[in-house]
Design a protein around this motif. Structure first.
Motif, PDB file in Angstrom:
ATOM      1  N   CYS A   1       0.841  -1.197   0.000  1.00 16.65           N
ATOM      2  CA  CYS A   1       0.000   0.000   0.000  1.00 16.65           C
ATOM      3  C   CYS A   1       0.878   1.249   0.000  1.00 16.65           C
ATOM      4  N   LEU A   2       0.448   2.251  -0.743  1.00 16.62           N
ATOM      5  CA  LEU A   2       1.109   3.546  -0.789  1.00 16.62           C
ATOM      6  C   LEU A   2       0.198   4.564  -0.105  1.00 16.62           C
ATOM      7  N   LEU A   3       0.665   5.114   0.994  1.00 13.59           N
ATOM      8  CA  LEU A   3      -0.087   6.102   1.764  1.00 13.59           C
ATOM      9  C   LEU A   3       0.621   7.444   1.689  1.00 13.59           C
ATOM     10  N   GLY A   4      -0.150   8.517   1.690  1.00 14.81           N
ATOM     11  CA  GLY A   4       0.443   9.851   1.714  1.00 14.81           C
ATOM     12  C   GLY A   4      -0.632  10.911   1.661  1.00 14.81           C
ATOM     13  N   ILE A   5      -0.309  12.092   2.156  1.00  8.72           N
ATOM     14  CA  ILE A   5      -1.272  13.182   2.111  1.00  8.72           C
ATOM     15  C   ILE A   5      -1.450  13.642   0.664  1.00  8.72           C
ATOM     16  N   SER A   6      -2.526  14.371   0.397  1.00 11.76           N
ATOM     17  CA  SER A   6      -2.768  14.893  -0.947  1.00 11.76           C
ATOM     18  C   SER A   6      -1.607  15.794  -1.362  1.00 11.76           C
ATOM     19  N   GLY A   7      -1.169  15.618  -2.599  1.00 14.24           N
ATOM     20  CA  GLY A   7      -0.079  16.429  -3.118  1.00 14.24           C
ATOM     21  C   GLY A   7       1.297  15.838  -2.915  1.00 14.24           C
ATOM     22  N   ALA A   8       1.368  14.635  -2.280  1.00 12.89           N
ATOM     23  CA  ALA A   8       2.674  14.022  -2.036  1.00 12.89           C
ATOM     24  C   ALA A   8       3.257  13.373  -3.286  1.00 12.89           C
ATOM     25  N   GLY A   9       2.423  13.184  -4.336  1.00  9.03           N
ATOM     26  CA  GLY A   9       2.947  12.639  -5.585  1.00  9.03           C
ATOM     27  C   GLY A   9       2.577  11.201  -5.864  1.00  9.03           C
ATOM     28  N   LYS A  10       1.542  10.691  -5.182  1.00  7.62           N
ATOM     29  CA  LYS A  10       1.173   9.279  -5.363  1.00  7.62           C
ATOM     30  C   LYS A  10       0.730   8.995  -6.799  1.00  7.62           C
ATOM     31  N   THR A  11      -0.134   9.855  -7.345  1.00  8.83           N
ATOM     32  CA  THR A  11      -0.618   9.633  -8.708  1.00  8.83           C
ATOM     33  C   THR A  11       0.505   9.835  -9.718  1.00  8.83           C
ATOM     34  N   THR A  12       1.372  10.792  -9.477  1.00  6.46           N
ATOM     35  CA  THR A  12       2.532  10.998 -10.352  1.00  6.46           C
ATOM     36  C   THR A  12       3.415   9.755 -10.376  1.00  6.46           C
ATOM     37  N   LEU A  13       3.607   9.153  -9.215  1.00  7.58           N
ATOM     38  CA  LEU A  13       4.391   7.922  -9.158  1.00  7.58           C
ATOM     39  C   LEU A  13       3.708   6.817  -9.955  1.00  7.58           C
ATOM     40  N   PHE A  14       2.381   6.678  -9.827  1.00  6.12           N
ATOM     41  CA  PHE A  14       1.660   5.657 -10.591  1.00  6.12           C
ATOM     42  C   PHE A  14       1.778   5.914 -12.093  1.00  6.12           C
ATOM     43  N   HIS A  15       1.679   7.164 -12.504  1.00  4.76           N
ATOM     44  CA  HIS A  15       1.836   7.482 -13.930  1.00  4.76           C
ATOM     45  C   HIS A  15       3.227   7.083 -14.428  1.00  4.76           C
ATOM     46  N   SER A  16       4.230   7.262 -13.584  1.00  2.00           N
ATOM     47  CA  SER A  16       5.595   6.900 -13.968  1.00  2.00           C
ATOM     48  C   SER A  16       5.770   5.386 -14.009  1.00  2.00           C
ATOM     49  N   LEU A  17       5.183   4.682 -13.039  1.00  4.21           N
ATOM     50  CA  LEU A  17       5.309   3.226 -13.006  1.00  4.21           C
ATOM     51  C   LEU A  17       4.569   2.571 -14.167  1.00  4.21           C
ATOM     52  N   SER A  18       3.400   3.125 -14.529  1.00  2.00           N
ATOM     53  CA  SER A  18       2.570   2.513 -15.572  1.00  2.00           C
ATOM     54  C   SER A  18       3.041   2.844 -16.975  1.00  2.00           C
ATOM     55  N   GLY A  19       3.970   3.768 -17.108  1.00  2.00           N
ATOM     56  CA  GLY A  19       4.454   4.157 -18.429  1.00  2.00           C
ATOM     57  C   GLY A  19       3.685   5.286 -19.064  1.00  2.00           C
ATOM     58  N   LEU A  20       2.665   5.820 -18.365  1.00  2.00           N
ATOM     59  CA  LEU A  20       1.930   6.963 -18.910  1.00  2.00           C
ATOM     60  C   LEU A  20       2.809   8.205 -18.975  1.00  2.00           C
TER      61      LEU A  20
END
Length: 250
Positions: free
Chosen positions: A37-56
């Protein structure tokens, strides 16, 4: 960590937008069959990390490896399920589930048959002629997870997959997803803002914090999965929760 090749590795990933670094030097490793699980407050970059991992998105620095293969900036290798199910309203459930196979070049009829073969396992029997609007939220989520599984090559990224469900449906889906992961040897990295959910489901919890976001801590949750509801009332559970809350507040 020695042993077999990891299912997913992120090595020193850094991603910026408009000159602002959103995540910096993020490294992760998931073993086959793990749920992290990836936890973090809003704005910590969780979605950005997912975009990078998925190749988007392609990170400026670092790389992403899927079972040892460098897939940095290559979409379609790692399946990514967003918070909303995004089922196409004009397509029946089997055709929605089969979409990743069609995109990969499988003929529509064969793709549909392959999707249908998993319907009993995913609890979708009786929905073969249904459209998304005819299903409950829990059933739609099962269909979306089947679509994600058919697009996955052993690894799935889930962005708050259970957040829209009511508490009873969520508990049922949790139990079911744990069973599916074990049966299908699926490796999962998922985002949640629900600390209780993270502790109940995860083998490990990674806390992303700071601006730019970095992995501030990794917490291994020791009791074996699946964990029953009584675990959430234990002193051990509360100790994990206090530890995570302190990291997030820091």
């Amino acid at each position: 960590m020695s042993g077999p090749e990891a299912a997913l590795r992120a090595e020193h990933v850094t991603k910026s937008y408009g000159g602002r670094t959103v995540i910096q030097d993020v490294s992760l490793r998931l073993e086959q069959g793990e749920l992290v699980c990836l936890l973090g407050i809003s704005g910590a970059g969780k979605t950005t990390l997912f975009h990078s991992l998925s190749g988007l998105e392609r990170p400026e620095e670092g790389r992403v490896l899927l079972f040892g293969e460098d897939v940095t900036g290559t979409p379609g290798k790692i399946s990514y399920m967003l918070q909303r199910d995004l089922l196409l309203p004009h397509k029946k459930i089997p055709d929605n589930a089969a979409l990743p196979l069609v995109i990969r070049g499988v003929r529509a009829r064969e793709a549909r048959e392959r999707a249908l073969s998993y319907f009993p396992q995913f609890g979708l029997e009786g929905t073969e002629d249904k459209y998304p609007a005819q299903l409950s939220g829990g059933m739609r989520q099962r269909a979306a997870l089947l679509r994600t599984f058919l697009g996955a090559r052993g690894v799935a990224l889930l962005d708050e997959p259970f957040s829209a469900l009511d508490a009873l449906t969520k508990r049922e889906i949790h139990r079911w997803y744990m069973e599916m992961m074990d049966q299908l040897r699926l490796t999962t990295l998922f985002i949640t803002h629900d600390i209780d959910e993270a502790i109940l489901l995860s083998d490990r919890v990674c806390v992303l914090s700071g601006r730019p976001g970095r992995i501030a801590a990794e917490i291994r949750v020791d009791p074996p999965r699946p964990r029953d509801l009584s675990f959430s009332l234990s002193g051990e559970f509360l100790a994990y929760k206090r530890q995570i809350l302190a990291l997030l507040e820091a």
